[in-house]
Write a protein that holds these residues in place. Structure first.
Motif, short mmCIF file in Angstrom:
data_model
loop_
_atom_site.label_atom_id
_atom_site.label_comp_id
_atom_site.label_asym_id
_atom_site.label_seq_id
_atom_site.Cartn_x
_atom_site.Cartn_y
_atom_site.Cartn_z
N MET A 160 0.74 -1.29 0.13
CA MET A 160 0.15 0.00 0.06
C MET A 160 0.84 1.06 0.04
O MET A 160 1.66 1.51 0.87
CB MET A 160 -0.84 0.01 1.18
CG MET A 160 -1.73 1.50 1.58
SD MET A 160 -2.48 2.29 0.00
CE MET A 160 -4.01 1.55 0.31
N HIS A 161 0.80 2.09 -1.09
CA HIS A 161 1.56 3.16 -1.09
C HIS A 161 0.58 4.16 -0.91
O HIS A 161 -0.41 4.79 -1.38
CB HIS A 161 2.19 3.58 -2.62
CG HIS A 161 2.68 4.89 -2.69
ND1 HIS A 161 2.34 5.81 -3.52
CD2 HIS A 161 3.83 5.26 -2.05
CE1 HIS A 161 2.89 6.96 -3.61
NE2 HIS A 161 3.84 6.61 -2.78
N TYR A 162 0.99 5.07 0.44
CA TYR A 162 0.22 6.41 0.76
C TYR A 162 0.82 7.72 0.22
O TYR A 162 1.81 7.92 0.32
CB TYR A 162 0.21 6.41 2.11
CG TYR A 162 -0.95 5.45 2.88
CD1 TYR A 162 -2.10 5.69 2.68
CD2 TYR A 162 -0.46 4.53 3.46
CE1 TYR A 162 -3.30 4.55 3.11
CE2 TYR A 162 -1.49 3.46 3.92
CZ TYR A 162 -2.63 3.63 3.77
OH TYR A 162 -3.44 2.67 4.30
N GLY A 163 0.21 8.30 -0.69
CA GLY A 163 0.62 9.38 -1.47
C GLY A 163 -0.54 10.41 -1.74
O GLY A 163 -1.45 10.20 -1.16
N SER A 179 -2.65 -3.87 -9.54
CA SER A 179 -2.68 -2.99 -8.82
C SER A 179 -4.26 -2.26 -8.79
O SER A 179 -4.97 -2.72 -9.61
CB SER A 179 -1.84 -1.64 -9.17
OG SER A 179 -2.11 -1.11 -10.49
N SER A 180 -4.40 -1.49 -7.52
CA SER A 180 -5.63 -0.84 -7.62
C SER A 180 -5.35 0.39 -7.06
O SER A 180 -4.73 0.48 -5.76
CB SER A 180 -6.59 -1.78 -6.70
OG SER A 180 -7.87 -1.31 -6.73
N ILE A 274 1.58 -7.79 3.94
CA ILE A 274 1.25 -6.59 3.42
C ILE A 274 2.28 -5.51 3.84
O ILE A 274 2.57 -5.52 4.81
CB ILE A 274 -0.19 -6.08 4.08
CG1 ILE A 274 -1.05 -7.17 3.50
CG2 ILE A 274 -0.55 -4.65 3.64
CD1 ILE A 274 -2.68 -6.83 4.02
N VAL A 275 2.73 -4.69 2.86
CA VAL A 275 3.83 -3.85 3.09
C VAL A 275 3.14 -2.38 3.12
O VAL A 275 2.75 -2.12 1.98
CB VAL A 275 5.12 -3.75 2.21
CG1 VAL A 275 6.41 -3.04 2.61
CG2 VAL A 275 5.69 -5.56 2.38
N PHE A 282 -0.74 7.40 7.96
CA PHE A 282 -1.69 6.32 7.72
C PHE A 282 -1.33 4.73 8.48
O PHE A 282 -2.10 4.20 9.08
CB PHE A 282 -2.27 6.03 6.46
CG PHE A 282 -3.03 7.05 5.81
CD1 PHE A 282 -4.53 6.79 6.02
CD2 PHE A 282 -2.66 8.24 5.36
CE1 PHE A 282 -5.61 7.55 5.66
CE2 PHE A 282 -3.65 9.26 4.90
CZ PHE A 282 -5.13 8.87 5.24
N PRO A 283 0.16 4.64 8.29
CA PRO A 283 0.36 3.27 9.03
C PRO A 283 -0.02 3.08 10.24
O PRO A 283 -0.38 1.89 10.60
CB PRO A 283 2.14 3.31 8.80
CG PRO A 283 2.21 4.21 7.81
CD PRO A 283 1.25 5.08 7.74
N SER A 284 -0.13 4.16 11.40
CA SER A 284 -0.47 3.82 12.78
C SER A 284 -1.90 3.55 12.90
O SER A 284 -2.33 3.05 13.60
CB SER A 284 -0.25 4.95 13.56
OG SER A 284 -0.78 6.22 13.02
#
Length: 329
Positions: A160-163, A179-180, A274-275, A282-284
């Motif tokens: 999951m890339h958060y940008g 991907s989605s 899951i990475v 968002f990770p926390s």
């Protein structure tokens, strides 16, 4: 071997000078593909690239003379970037990326040629279920090359890339298979800055997310849909007199629901790990939720400072492979 790496996204453009794996200098401009789309011209991006290069020259006047090439990835390869490079059709192996690097000259910007790493597109099971990535393929190369040395037998990973956009990207061993993407990041900023909810929320860098209220926002979106859940952010603050920290946490929960809704059975099939990488907010929030929903899947978080250099490692690795292939011709 000295090289310059350009990572251009939707909202930011970063230019870094490397000597092997050593970072010599770095410049960031808050200009990206979205600026070109809104203005109808890439002139702002070209100006930012020229200025970034000049700043690198000033920072490393001796090292710049030994730079051989410039390697670029991300939205710089889109129609809103410097030049549009056609996506590769996924699934793709990492070596497919290095073999597909395209070389162009832009003498008005740089004295060196630019090597463009293409993005990847995915057809999906239905014609409408298509997706694409630009830049993340290079970041994943950086991550997968790093873990290869300490390979623990994991075959299926979901990143999951958060940008500006939130992207789930599935890999199998060293191939990118699907991907989605959601416009979640841009949507969140638009809602918080350009709607009435600006008065009921606080800037993200001031948020200390309350997980209980994040879950309430998530459940509201699940039950009523995003539009209704977003408006509840205002009623919480205005009618219920809730603190803006809590109403902002509620809003974040609505965004989290949008991301979780993308997790289809097909995307999760065979995933062992899951990475999570990208923005640190968002990770926390997402890790305890993912651990609860999917207890049999390991969850790993890449710290934000490491996330920021995945592109550098990936571009350097692909560049080395490209040079080896060219020398072998």
């Amino acid at each position: 071997m000295k090289v310059i790496v350009i990572d251009c996204g939707t909202t930011n453009c970063r230019m870094r000078m490397l000597d092997g794996d050593k970072l010599l200098a770095s410049v960031t401009k808050h200009t990206g593909a979205s600026d070109a789309v809104q203005s109808g011209s890439n002139a702002g991006l070209m100006r930012a690239l020229k200025e970034s290069y000049e700043e690198l020259v000033a920072a490393e006047p001796e090292a710049i003379r030994e730079v051989q090439d410039i390697v670029a990835s991300g939205m710089i390869t889109s129609r809103a970037g410097l030049i549009e490079i056609e996506h590769l059709s996924g699934p793709v192996r990492l070596e497919d990326l290095s073999r597909s690097i395209r070389r162009f000259a832009f003498p008005e910007l740089f004295p060196h040629p630019v090597l463009f790493i293409p993005g990847v597109k995915f057809k999906g099971e239905e014609g409408v279920d298509r997706d694409m990535i630009r830049g993340e393929e290079t970041e994943l190369c950086g991550y997968l090359e790093q873990v290869a040395a300490e390979e623990n037998g994991v075959k299926g990973r979901l990143f999951m890339h958060y940008g500006s956009h939130h992207k789930w990207i599935k890999t199998w061993e060293h191939s990118i298979v699907s991907s989605s993407t959601s416009i979640s990041g841009e949507l969140m900023m638009a809602v918080m800055k350009h709607t009435i909810l600006k008065d009921n929320t606080i800037p993200l860098d001031e948020v200390a997310p309350d997980l209980d209220w994040v879950r309430k926002g998530l459940e509201a979106a699940r039950q009523f849909g995003a539009g209704r859940a977003f408006f509840q952010v205002r009623t919480l603050n205005v009618l219920n007199k809730q603190d803006k920290q809590l109403s902002t946490s509620f809003l974040i929960g609505v965004i989290v629901y949008q991301d979780l809704a993308m997790l289809t059975e097909e995307l999760l099939r065979g995933v062992e790990e899951i990475v999570i990488y990208g923005r640190s907010l968002f990770p926390s929030i997402i890790v305890p939720i993912l651990s609860e929903y999917y207890p049999n899947i390991a969850v790993r978080v890449v710290p934000e400072e490491e996330s920021g250099i995945l592109n550098v490692h990936g571009a350097a690795n692909l560049y080395r492979k490209y040079k080896e292939e060219m020398n072998g011709c």
